[in-house]
Motif scaffolding. Structure first.
Motif, short mmCIF file in Angstrom:
data_model
loop_
_atom_site.label_atom_id
_atom_site.label_comp_id
_atom_site.label_asym_id
_atom_site.label_seq_id
_atom_site.Cartn_x
_atom_site.Cartn_y
_atom_site.Cartn_z
N ARG A 234 0.83 -1.21 0.00
CA ARG A 234 0.00 0.00 0.00
C ARG A 234 0.86 1.25 0.00
N GLU A 235 1.99 1.19 0.71
CA GLU A 235 2.85 2.36 0.76
C GLU A 235 3.44 2.70 -0.61
N ALA A 236 3.51 1.71 -1.54
CA ALA A 236 3.98 1.98 -2.90
C ALA A 236 2.84 2.46 -3.80
N LYS A 237 1.68 1.80 -3.73
CA LYS A 237 0.50 2.21 -4.51
C LYS A 237 -0.73 1.72 -3.76
N GLU A 238 -1.65 2.63 -3.54
CA GLU A 238 -2.79 2.31 -2.69
C GLU A 238 -4.04 1.94 -3.47
N GLU A 239 -4.22 2.47 -4.70
CA GLU A 239 -5.48 2.29 -5.41
C GLU A 239 -5.23 1.82 -6.84
N TYR A 240 -6.10 0.91 -7.29
CA TYR A 240 -6.00 0.34 -8.64
C TYR A 240 -7.37 0.42 -9.31
N LEU A 241 -7.35 0.71 -10.66
CA LEU A 241 -8.57 0.74 -11.45
C LEU A 241 -8.59 -0.48 -12.37
N VAL A 242 -9.65 -1.26 -12.26
CA VAL A 242 -9.78 -2.49 -13.05
C VAL A 242 -11.00 -2.34 -13.96
N VAL A 243 -10.81 -2.60 -15.29
CA VAL A 243 -11.92 -2.56 -16.26
C VAL A 243 -12.30 -4.01 -16.57
N ILE A 244 -13.58 -4.33 -16.36
CA ILE A 244 -14.08 -5.70 -16.51
C ILE A 244 -15.06 -5.74 -17.67
N GLN A 245 -14.94 -6.80 -18.52
CA GLN A 245 -15.84 -6.98 -19.66
C GLN A 245 -16.63 -8.27 -19.48
N GLY A 258 -20.47 -5.90 -22.57
CA GLY A 258 -20.65 -4.72 -21.73
C GLY A 258 -19.49 -4.63 -20.75
N THR A 259 -19.17 -3.44 -20.31
CA THR A 259 -18.02 -3.24 -19.42
C THR A 259 -18.43 -2.44 -18.18
N THR A 260 -17.60 -2.54 -17.13
CA THR A 260 -17.74 -1.76 -15.91
C THR A 260 -16.37 -1.55 -15.31
N THR A 261 -16.29 -0.71 -14.30
CA THR A 261 -15.01 -0.44 -13.64
C THR A 261 -15.08 -0.88 -12.18
N LEU A 262 -13.97 -1.32 -11.67
CA LEU A 262 -13.83 -1.71 -10.27
C LEU A 262 -12.61 -0.99 -9.71
N THR A 263 -12.83 -0.24 -8.64
CA THR A 263 -11.73 0.43 -7.95
C THR A 263 -11.33 -0.40 -6.74
N VAL A 264 -10.12 -0.89 -6.72
CA VAL A 264 -9.61 -1.72 -5.63
C VAL A 264 -8.65 -0.88 -4.79
#
Length: 711
Positions: A234-245, A258-264
């Motif tokens: 987490r100290e290197a990168k805290e948030e990730y954006l994932v695009v799901i189809q 169809g697609t959507t986004t998931l923020t992890v």
């Protein structure tokens, strides 16, 4: 574009081709009581005789169809043929008329009443309505009489892939702890497809990640998203954006998607130890700082957040561990160094401390990485300050006897200037604590002396405050409380505890206790009070009364005989000498008044006044009035006689002063002033007939000369 058009035509005509191949010759036949309505590609020749049994046998062979199909979204230049109604009663003479009723009859579905052909005249949407229930009937063309009972059948709308998958709850958010192992489940997402899930692959979805690799992966069929890399920090990168189809048709070419986004978001775990910003801290503090004052702050930084960054601070070593303490500030996440005990520049000028910062919440998964703590050195320099005088004791307790002589020394207080450049001290008394100025103090040496006499019976304790002031700096002063206890000396004689008055029954018995008295003494001896009681020496052989000392320090007065007569003498006075156990002992004489009373047989007092003799029975009223008149006349004569004698300043009976002096017994007791002169008639002392008839003018006990004959 030509390829896409070819794919669309293929998707459109493939179900029609499959339907054309799989349809049996007889599409629909509904059994009736005597005949049936047939939907067929060619007529069936059946005889009316024995038709029912033959039809039943045919239905058992399984070729009877009870529904039709029509492709959704089909549009062409002509209405699409859905099916055909036919009955075996139709010989082809065109005397039979076909009628259609039910869902969409005449608006969506249209029938040729001669041939029985059913056409769909509108474009259908399976997602809007998946099937239609209709009723077919064959009637005579001329008479309109039913040739067959009505027969019900279903037309189903055949699905095509015309709906793309949708993520109804997106966009999505999920969390996963940092440093998680490979394949840790994050979340799962679900898409929906409005196409028919039963027919074909139009609603069969396959999931994939378009963006977010190589950090995360997804299960193609369940849409469960997992970590694809271990130990993400987490100290290197805290948030990730994932695009799901999500793609239908099983993911094959030509399917819709169809697609959507998931923020992890990676949540924090305690995987980092605290670290001091510097290894050495310097602070300075005046020696007169108030206890509990914050001297300085130290801080250990932690890359974690929340409770994982919380650290506790401790002093683990150094030469000032007893004088200083460190506490943790939960808000600022730093350590506050405070003073626990007073500092003295003249004794020690600097201190060194070793402080430690340690994580409060330890994650056992990372405990093997090493100690989650850090240390730093703190140097504290004590600065000199002009301090006020310091007394040798925080409080003083002095004792003095109440008979101490004036100007005698009671005690002494001492104080010094703690600074290196010591200043002389002057002492004084805070007069707000000694309003009556009972004490003095020597300004140079602090000796306290007595200024006024003390009386323990008035006040046992005296609390004063002594002030010490530096001569060089009058603003530097100190105060100390001094408690002075006044010690007792035997300077008060005992006396009766209250004003007693005894009652003696005329019919009393010898040895009977008339009264029990006790004494009190204003002094307070350490061993307690012990009183001695006695009669005057000349009254030891008193013929009427005697005394008895009780174990409880009280005294009982007893009658020596019976037969007391209140007509002869109503009041007796008994002087009693009371001595204490002091050194030297003190004594006083208290007089007990004993009144003779009339009592009942059981000893209850009924009357203590002089009563007239009982007159003999039989006296007339005139005799009683004469006696009363004589008494009044005698009283008037006595009053006139006394008034004349006083007017001439002549004593009634006293002959000369020598007779009076010879009959006065002197006691070492104080009198009551003018009141004592009225205590008795001194003329009685010269009247030999008044030995047993002495009557005082009031009820107060005598403090002075009483003759033995009075008791």
């Amino acid at each position: 574009m030509p390829e896409r058009l070819a794919e669309m035509l293929l998707d459109l005509w493939t179900p029609l081709i499959i339907l054309w191949i799989t349809l049996p010759p007889c599409i629909y036949m509904a059994p009736t009581n005597q005949s049936q309505v047939l939907m067929s590609g060619s007529p069936l020749e059946l005889n009316r005789l024995g038709e029912e049994q033959r039809i039943l046998n045919r239905s058992k062979r399984g070729w009877v169809w009870n529904q039709m199909f029509v492709l959704e979204e089909f549009s062409g230049p002509e209405p699409i043929l859905v099916g055909r109604l036919h009955t075996d009663l139709d010989p082809g003479s065109k005397k039979i008329k076909y009628i259609l009723s039910g869902d969409g009859a005449g608006t969506i579905f249209q029938i040729n009443d001669v041939t029985g052909d059913i056409h769909a005249i509108k474009r259908l949407d399976r997602e809007e309505k998946a099937e239609y229930t209709l009723t077919a009937q064959a009637v005579d063309w001329e008479t309109s009489k039913p040739l067959e009972p009505p027969s019900e059948f279903i037309i189903k709308v055949q699905d095509i892939n015309d709906n793309a998958p949708e993520f109804l709850n997106g966009p999505y958010h999920a969390t996963v702890p940092e440093m998680s192992i490979l394949g840790t489940s994050v979340t799962n997402v679900t898409a929906t497809d409005a196409d028919d899930p039963v027919y074909g692959n139009s609603a069969k979805l396959v999931y994939s990640i378009l963006e977010g690799q190589p950090y995360f992966s997804i299960e193609p069929e369940t849409a469960v998203i997992k970590t694809a890399l271990p130990n993400m920090d987490r100290e290197a990168k805290e948030e990730y954006l994932v695009v799901i189809q999500a793609k239908d048709m099983g993911g094959h070419s030509g399917g819709l998607s169809g697609t959507t986004t998931l923020t992890v978001t990676l949540t924090d775990v305690n995987d980092n130890p605290p670290k001091f910003a510097q290894s050495l801290y310097h602070f300075s503090v005046p020696e007169d700082v108030v206890l509990g004052t914050a001297i300085g702050r130290v801080k250990a930084n932690d890359q974690d957040i929340g409770e994982n960054a919380q650290s506790s601070y401790d002093i683990i070593d150094g030469d000032g561990t007893a004088l200083f303490e460190i506490t943790s500030d939960a808000q600022a996440q730093d350590g506050i160094i405070r003073l626990r005990k007073p500092l003295d520049f003249e004794t020690k000028k600097s201190y060194t401390l070793k402080v430690e910062a340690a994580n409060v919440h330890i994650d056992p998964r990372f405990s093997g990485r090493g100690p989650f703590k850090d240390t730093a050195t703190v140097k504290i320099v004590v600065e000199d300050a002009d301090e006020p005088p310091v007394f040798s004791s925080p409080t003083y307790l002095l004792e003095v006897h109440e008979n101490a002589a004036l100007n005698s020394v009671i005690g002494q207080v001492t104080a010094r200037d703690p600074d290196i450049t010591s200043s002389p001290i002057r002492f004084s008394i805070d007069r707000h604590t000694d309003l009556e100025r009972q004490f003095n103090i020597n300004a140079d040496d602090g000796k306290i002396t007595l200024a006024t006499p003390l009386d323990r019976e008035l006040s046992v304790w005296h609390n004063i405050t002594i002030i010490a002031t530096e001569i060089r700096n009058h603003s530097q002063i100190s105060r100390v409380p001094v408690a002075i206890k006044v010690l007792d000396v035997n300077d008060n004689a005992p006396e009766f505890a209250s004003e007693y008055e005894a009652f003696l029954c005329e019919n009393g018995k010898p040895g009977q206790v008339i009264q029990t008295v006790s004494a009190m003494d204003k002094d307070d001896p350490k061993s307690g009070h012990y009183f001695l009681y006695s009669l005057l020496p000349e009254m030891v052989n008193n013929p009427n009364f005697t005394i008895k000392k009780n174990e409880d320090n009280s005294l009982s007065i007893l009658a020596k005989h019976n037969g007391f007569n209140r007509q002869k003498q109503e009041v007796y006075l008994l002087p009693i000498v009371i001595s204490d156990s002091g050194n030297p002992p003190l004594s006083s004489t208290s007089t007990l008044t004993i009144r003779v009373c009339g009592c009942s047989n059981d000893g209850v007092v009924q009357s203590c006044n002089v009563e007239a003799y009982v007159l003999p029975i039989g006296l007339s009223m005139g005799a009683l009035i004469a006696i009363l008149a004589c008494i009044i006349l005698l009283l008037v004569i006595v009053v006139l006689f006394v008034t004349l004698r006083r007017h001439k300043n002549e004593p009634l009976i006293i002959k000369d002063d020598e007779d009076v002096r010879e009959n006065i017994i002197r006691y070492d007791d104080e009198g009551g002033g003018e009141e004592d002169t009225e205590a008795f008639d001194i003329a009685t002392l010269q009247n030999p007939d008044g030995i047993n008839g002495f009557l005082p003018h009031n009820r107060r006990g005598l403090l002075g000369g009483i003759s033995q004959d009075a008791v």
